[in-house]
Design a protein around this motif. Structure first.
Motif, PDB file in Angstrom:
ATOM      1  N   MET A 153       0.839  -1.198   0.000  1.00  0.00           N
ATOM      2  CA  MET A 153       0.000   0.000   0.000  1.00  0.00           C
ATOM      3  C   MET A 153       0.873   1.246   0.000  1.00  0.00           C
ATOM      4  SD  MET A 153      -2.856  -1.115   2.847  1.00  0.00           S
ATOM      5  CE  MET A 153      -1.594  -1.446   4.101  1.00  0.00           C
ATOM      6  N   GLY A 154       0.500   2.253  -0.788  1.00  0.00           N
ATOM      7  CA  GLY A 154       1.202   3.522  -0.732  1.00  0.00           C
ATOM      8  C   GLY A 154       0.919   4.232   0.575  1.00  0.00           C
ATOM      9  N   SER A 155       1.860   5.030   1.023  1.00  0.00           N
ATOM     10  CA  SER A 155       1.720   5.690   2.329  1.00  0.00           C
ATOM     11  C   SER A 155       0.557   6.675   2.373  1.00  0.00           C
ATOM     12  CB  SER A 155       3.022   6.419   2.676  1.00  0.00           C
ATOM     13  OG  SER A 155       3.329   7.396   1.686  1.00  0.00           O
ATOM     14  N   LYS A 156       0.075   7.132   1.206  1.00  0.00           N
ATOM     15  CA  LYS A 156      -1.021   8.104   1.159  1.00  0.00           C
ATOM     16  C   LYS A 156      -2.365   7.450   0.851  1.00  0.00           C
ATOM     17  CE  LYS A 156       1.945  11.922  -0.366  1.00  0.00           C
ATOM     18  NZ  LYS A 156       2.166  12.957  -1.416  1.00  0.00           N
ATOM     19  N   ILE A 157      -2.438   6.128   0.937  1.00  0.00           N
ATOM     20  CA  ILE A 157      -3.672   5.432   0.638  1.00  0.00           C
ATOM     21  C   ILE A 157      -4.775   5.868   1.607  1.00  0.00           C
ATOM     22  CG2 ILE A 157      -3.214   3.440   2.137  1.00  0.00           C
ATOM     23  CD1 ILE A 157      -4.390   1.679  -0.128  1.00  0.00           C
ATOM     24  N   SER A 158      -6.005   5.898   1.148  1.00  0.00           N
ATOM     25  CA  SER A 158      -7.106   6.339   2.004  1.00  0.00           C
ATOM     26  C   SER A 158      -7.389   5.298   3.086  1.00  0.00           C
ATOM     27  CB  SER A 158      -8.365   6.573   1.164  1.00  0.00           C
ATOM     28  OG  SER A 158      -8.893   5.336   0.708  1.00  0.00           O
ATOM     29  N   GLN A 159      -8.004   5.750   4.154  1.00  0.00           N
ATOM     30  CA  GLN A 159      -8.345   4.847   5.251  1.00  0.00           C
ATOM     31  C   GLN A 159      -9.372   3.816   4.808  1.00  0.00           C
ATOM     32  OE1 GLN A 159      -6.720   4.859   8.277  1.00  0.00           O
ATOM     33  NE2 GLN A 159      -7.794   2.888   8.469  1.00  0.00           N
ATOM     34  N   VAL A 160     -10.277   4.234   3.923  1.00  0.00           N
ATOM     35  CA  VAL A 160     -11.285   3.303   3.404  1.00  0.00           C
ATOM     36  C   VAL A 160     -10.617   2.172   2.633  1.00  0.00           C
ATOM     37  CG1 VAL A 160     -13.211   3.034   1.797  1.00  0.00           C
ATOM     38  CG2 VAL A 160     -13.110   5.027   3.301  1.00  0.00           C
ATOM     39  N   ASP A 161      -9.682   2.518   1.721  1.00  0.00           N
ATOM     40  CA  ASP A 161      -8.981   1.495   0.940  1.00  0.00           C
ATOM     41  C   ASP A 161      -8.124   0.609   1.838  1.00  0.00           C
ATOM     42  OD1 ASP A 161     -10.115   2.465  -1.324  1.00  0.00           O
ATOM     43  OD2 ASP A 161      -8.306   3.381  -2.154  1.00  0.00           O
ATOM     44  N   LYS A 162      -7.514   1.204   2.828  1.00  0.00           N
ATOM     45  CA  LYS A 162      -6.672   0.437   3.747  1.00  0.00           C
ATOM     46  C   LYS A 162      -7.505  -0.589   4.516  1.00  0.00           C
ATOM     47  CE  LYS A 162      -3.531   2.752   5.931  1.00  0.00           C
ATOM     48  NZ  LYS A 162      -2.867   3.656   6.905  1.00  0.00           N
ATOM     49  N   SER A 163      -8.649  -0.165   4.993  1.00  0.00           N
ATOM     50  CA  SER A 163      -9.532  -1.081   5.729  1.00  0.00           C
ATOM     51  C   SER A 163     -10.014  -2.221   4.841  1.00  0.00           C
ATOM     52  CB  SER A 163     -10.735  -0.315   6.289  1.00  0.00           C
ATOM     53  OG  SER A 163     -10.315   0.676   7.197  1.00  0.00           O
ATOM     54  N   LEU A 164     -10.330  -1.893   3.588  1.00  0.00           N
ATOM     55  CA  LEU A 164     -10.783  -2.918   2.649  1.00  0.00           C
ATOM     56  C   LEU A 164      -9.670  -3.928   2.368  1.00  0.00           C
ATOM     57  CD1 LEU A 164     -12.818  -4.155   0.738  1.00  0.00           C
ATOM     58  CD2 LEU A 164     -12.198  -2.424  -0.961  1.00  0.00           C
ATOM     59  N   LEU A 165      -8.446  -3.456   2.221  1.00  0.00           N
ATOM     60  CA  LEU A 165      -7.321  -4.346   1.948  1.00  0.00           C
ATOM     61  C   LEU A 165      -7.034  -5.265   3.136  1.00  0.00           C
ATOM     62  CD1 LEU A 165      -4.915  -1.968   0.013  1.00  0.00           C
ATOM     63  CD2 LEU A 165      -5.982  -4.038  -0.869  1.00  0.00           C
ATOM     64  N   ILE A 166      -7.194  -4.751   4.340  1.00  0.00           N
ATOM     65  CA  ILE A 166      -7.013  -5.592   5.530  1.00  0.00           C
ATOM     66  C   ILE A 166      -8.033  -6.733   5.518  1.00  0.00           C
ATOM     67  CG2 ILE A 166      -7.231  -5.643   8.045  1.00  0.00           C
ATOM     68  CD1 ILE A 166      -6.164  -2.758   8.066  1.00  0.00           C
ATOM     69  N   THR A 167      -9.266  -6.408   5.178  1.00  0.00           N
ATOM     70  CA  THR A 167     -10.313  -7.437   5.098  1.00  0.00           C
ATOM     71  C   THR A 167      -9.997  -8.460   4.015  1.00  0.00           C
ATOM     72  OG1 THR A 167     -11.991  -5.855   5.861  1.00  0.00           O
ATOM     73  CG2 THR A 167     -12.769  -7.837   4.710  1.00  0.00           C
ATOM     74  N   LEU A 168      -9.546  -7.975   2.852  1.00  0.00           N
ATOM     75  CA  LEU A 168      -9.234  -8.869   1.737  1.00  0.00           C
ATOM     76  C   LEU A 168      -8.034  -9.770   2.052  1.00  0.00           C
ATOM     77  CD1 LEU A 168      -9.704  -6.453  -1.315  1.00  0.00           C
ATOM     78  CD2 LEU A 168     -11.171  -8.364  -0.664  1.00  0.00           C
ATOM     79  N   SER A 169      -7.046  -9.218   2.746  1.00  0.00           N
ATOM     80  CA  SER A 169      -5.863 -10.018   3.085  1.00  0.00           C
ATOM     81  C   SER A 169      -6.216 -11.137   4.059  1.00  0.00           C
ATOM     82  CB  SER A 169      -4.760  -9.133   3.680  1.00  0.00           C
ATOM     83  OG  SER A 169      -5.122  -8.653   4.965  1.00  0.00           O
ATOM     84  N   GLU A 170      -7.136 -10.855   4.961  1.00  0.00           N
ATOM     85  CA  GLU A 170      -7.578 -11.891   5.901  1.00  0.00           C
ATOM     86  C   GLU A 170      -8.375 -12.977   5.181  1.00  0.00           C
ATOM     87  OE1 GLU A 170      -9.749  -9.582   8.699  1.00  0.00           O
ATOM     88  OE2 GLU A 170      -7.969  -8.892   9.789  1.00  0.00           O
ATOM     89  N   LYS A 171      -9.119 -12.567   4.166  1.00  0.00           N
ATOM     90  CA  LYS A 171      -9.952 -13.518   3.441  1.00  0.00           C
ATOM     91  C   LYS A 171      -9.140 -14.398   2.493  1.00  0.00           C
ATOM     92  CE  LYS A 171     -13.972 -13.751   0.337  1.00  0.00           C
ATOM     93  NZ  LYS A 171     -14.694 -14.730   1.162  1.00  0.00           N
ATOM     94  N   PHE A 172      -8.145 -13.793   1.805  1.00  0.00           N
ATOM     95  CA  PHE A 172      -7.422 -14.521   0.757  1.00  0.00           C
ATOM     96  C   PHE A 172      -5.984 -14.890   1.137  1.00  0.00           C
ATOM     97  CE2 PHE A 172     -10.717 -12.125  -1.525  1.00  0.00           C
ATOM     98  CZ  PHE A 172     -11.382 -13.184  -2.153  1.00  0.00           C
ATOM     99  N   GLY A 173      -5.510 -14.434   2.279  1.00  0.00           N
ATOM    100  CA  GLY A 173      -4.230 -14.901   2.786  1.00  0.00           C
ATOM    101  C   GLY A 173      -2.982 -14.262   2.209  1.00  0.00           C
ATOM    102  N   PHE A 174      -3.101 -13.113   1.554  1.00  0.00           N
ATOM    103  CA  PHE A 174      -1.886 -12.438   1.089  1.00  0.00           C
ATOM    104  C   PHE A 174      -1.388 -11.468   2.163  1.00  0.00           C
ATOM    105  CE2 PHE A 174      -5.515 -10.074  -0.740  1.00  0.00           C
ATOM    106  CZ  PHE A 174      -5.306  -8.814  -0.210  1.00  0.00           C
ATOM    107  N   GLU A 175      -0.074 -11.153   2.108  1.00  0.00           N
ATOM    108  CA  GLU A 175       0.538 -10.265   3.087  1.00  0.00           C
ATOM    109  C   GLU A 175       0.337  -8.805   2.703  1.00  0.00           C
ATOM    110  OE1 GLU A 175       4.594 -11.465   3.269  1.00  0.00           O
ATOM    111  OE2 GLU A 175       4.171 -13.311   4.354  1.00  0.00           O
ATOM    112  N   LEU A 176       0.433  -7.928   3.684  1.00  0.00           N
ATOM    113  CA  LEU A 176       0.316  -6.491   3.450  1.00  0.00           C
ATOM    114  C   LEU A 176       1.595  -5.767   3.854  1.00  0.00           C
ATOM    115  CD1 LEU A 176      -3.307  -5.554   4.625  1.00  0.00           C
ATOM    116  CD2 LEU A 176      -2.435  -5.630   2.278  1.00  0.00           C
ATOM    117  N   TYR A 177       2.000  -4.809   2.996  1.00  0.00           N
ATOM    118  CA  TYR A 177       3.175  -3.982   3.275  1.00  0.00           C
ATOM    119  C   TYR A 177       2.809  -2.530   3.012  1.00  0.00           C
ATOM    120  CZ  TYR A 177       5.770  -8.369   3.224  1.00  0.00           C
ATOM    121  OH  TYR A 177       6.219  -9.636   3.496  1.00  0.00           O
ATOM    122  N   ILE A 178       3.662  -1.643   3.453  1.00  0.00           N
ATOM    123  CA  ILE A 178       3.444  -0.218   3.254  1.00  0.00           C
ATOM    124  C   ILE A 178       4.687   0.392   2.597  1.00  0.00           C
ATOM    125  CG2 ILE A 178       4.293   0.458   5.540  1.00  0.00           C
ATOM    126  CD1 ILE A 178       1.175   1.994   3.963  1.00  0.00           C
TER     127      ILE A 178
END
Length: 273
Positions: free
Chosen positions: A232-257
């Motif tokens: 994720m880019g450091s300027k990503i919106s909070q909405v997009d960040k929250s959605l990505l956290i949900t997606l990572s939990e569902k599909f098992g990919f890692e998250l970085y910033i």
């Protein structure tokens, strides 16, 4: 830091939009038709169209190329050419051929523009990629496992960067085109101007678009767990960040910033916590 082996991934910079979310859910990659891309020099090339000097070689080329006319006109075209050659009017034959080559060159270039391409990159920490394709650090970078992509019958080949467009032998390609053979386009598919070197691009090019096709391109299904991580880019919106956290939990990919390092104009990639 990023736990993906440096030579084991390819990445895609984008914004988190409806199409990307759908691709994550459906586990696929989009291949876009070349004529829908923004770069006017994409898949650009020049044809080599030099006619043979000798009359014998010229006749042979005309015969192999079916006289550059529709099948039902070949006999008439051949007789007309022989009459001109017999009366020492070879220049008229050559002039006629040149006019036909111009027409068929246009047709071949139009056909080539309907090829479909998917472009990925090795440059996950390149500042210009984050600026141009990652919406100035507001977007994301999807990380795909190279071996998983191969297992999905996708061959991503390395793009070469040069100052001049590649040249193709027109007659060689035309004969393949007339015989319904796959054209040997080679270098033309994998060459871009040196100004794009920073992209470190790898591309998959498809000639046979037979699954989920529409007028703009097609989706290619991937092997399970092909998507290994999202940065994720450091300027990503909070909405997009929250959605990505949900997606990572569902599909098992890692998250970085990704964060801009102002001390040396680089990009630092850190684990998202």
């Amino acid at each position: 830091m990023l736990n993906v082996p440096k030579d084991g991934y390819l990445c895609k910079f984008t914004t988190l939009n409806k199409n990307i979310i759908n691709s994550i859910y459906e586990n696929n990659l989009w291949h876009a038709r070349v004529d829908t891309l923004n770069d006017p020099f994409e898949f650009y090339f020049n044809f080599i169209k030099e006619l043979p000097n000798s009359t014998g070689d010229l006749c042979k080329l005309m015969d192999e190329s079916n006289y550059w006319v529709k099948p039902h006109l070949i006999v008439q075209e051949k007789e007309a050419a022989l009459q001109l050659l017999a009366s020492s009017r070879e220049s008229e034959v050559r002039h006629s051929i040149i006019n036909k080559l111009i027409e068929h060159e246009k047709l071949l270039k139009i056909q080539m523009q309907t090829l479909c391409v998917c472009s990925l990159s090795e440059a996950y920490d390149e500042p210009l990629m984050w600026s141009h394709y990652g919406d100035g650090m507001r977007g994301i970078c999807l990380m795909f496992d190279k071996e998983k992509l191969k297992g999905s019958s996708l061959e991503f080949e390395k793009v070469e960067y040069e100052n001049t467009p590649p040249k193709l032998d027109f007659f060689k390609q035309y004969k393949k085109y007339k015989n319904n053979e796959e054209m040997d386009l080679g270098k033309f598919l994998l060459t871009k101007h040196t100004g794009w070197t920073y992209e470190k691009e790898f591309r998959s090019v498809s000639f046979k678009v037979n699954e989920n096709i529409n007028q703009l391109g097609f989706l290619k299904k991937l092997n399970k767990n092909s998507l290994k991580a999202i940065i994720m880019g450091s300027k990503i919106s909070q909405v997009d960040k929250s959605l990505l956290i949900t997606l990572s939990e569902k599909f098992g990919f890692e998250l970085y910033i990704a964060q801009a390092n102002t001390e040396n104009y680089s990009v630092d990639i850190k684990e998202f916590k």
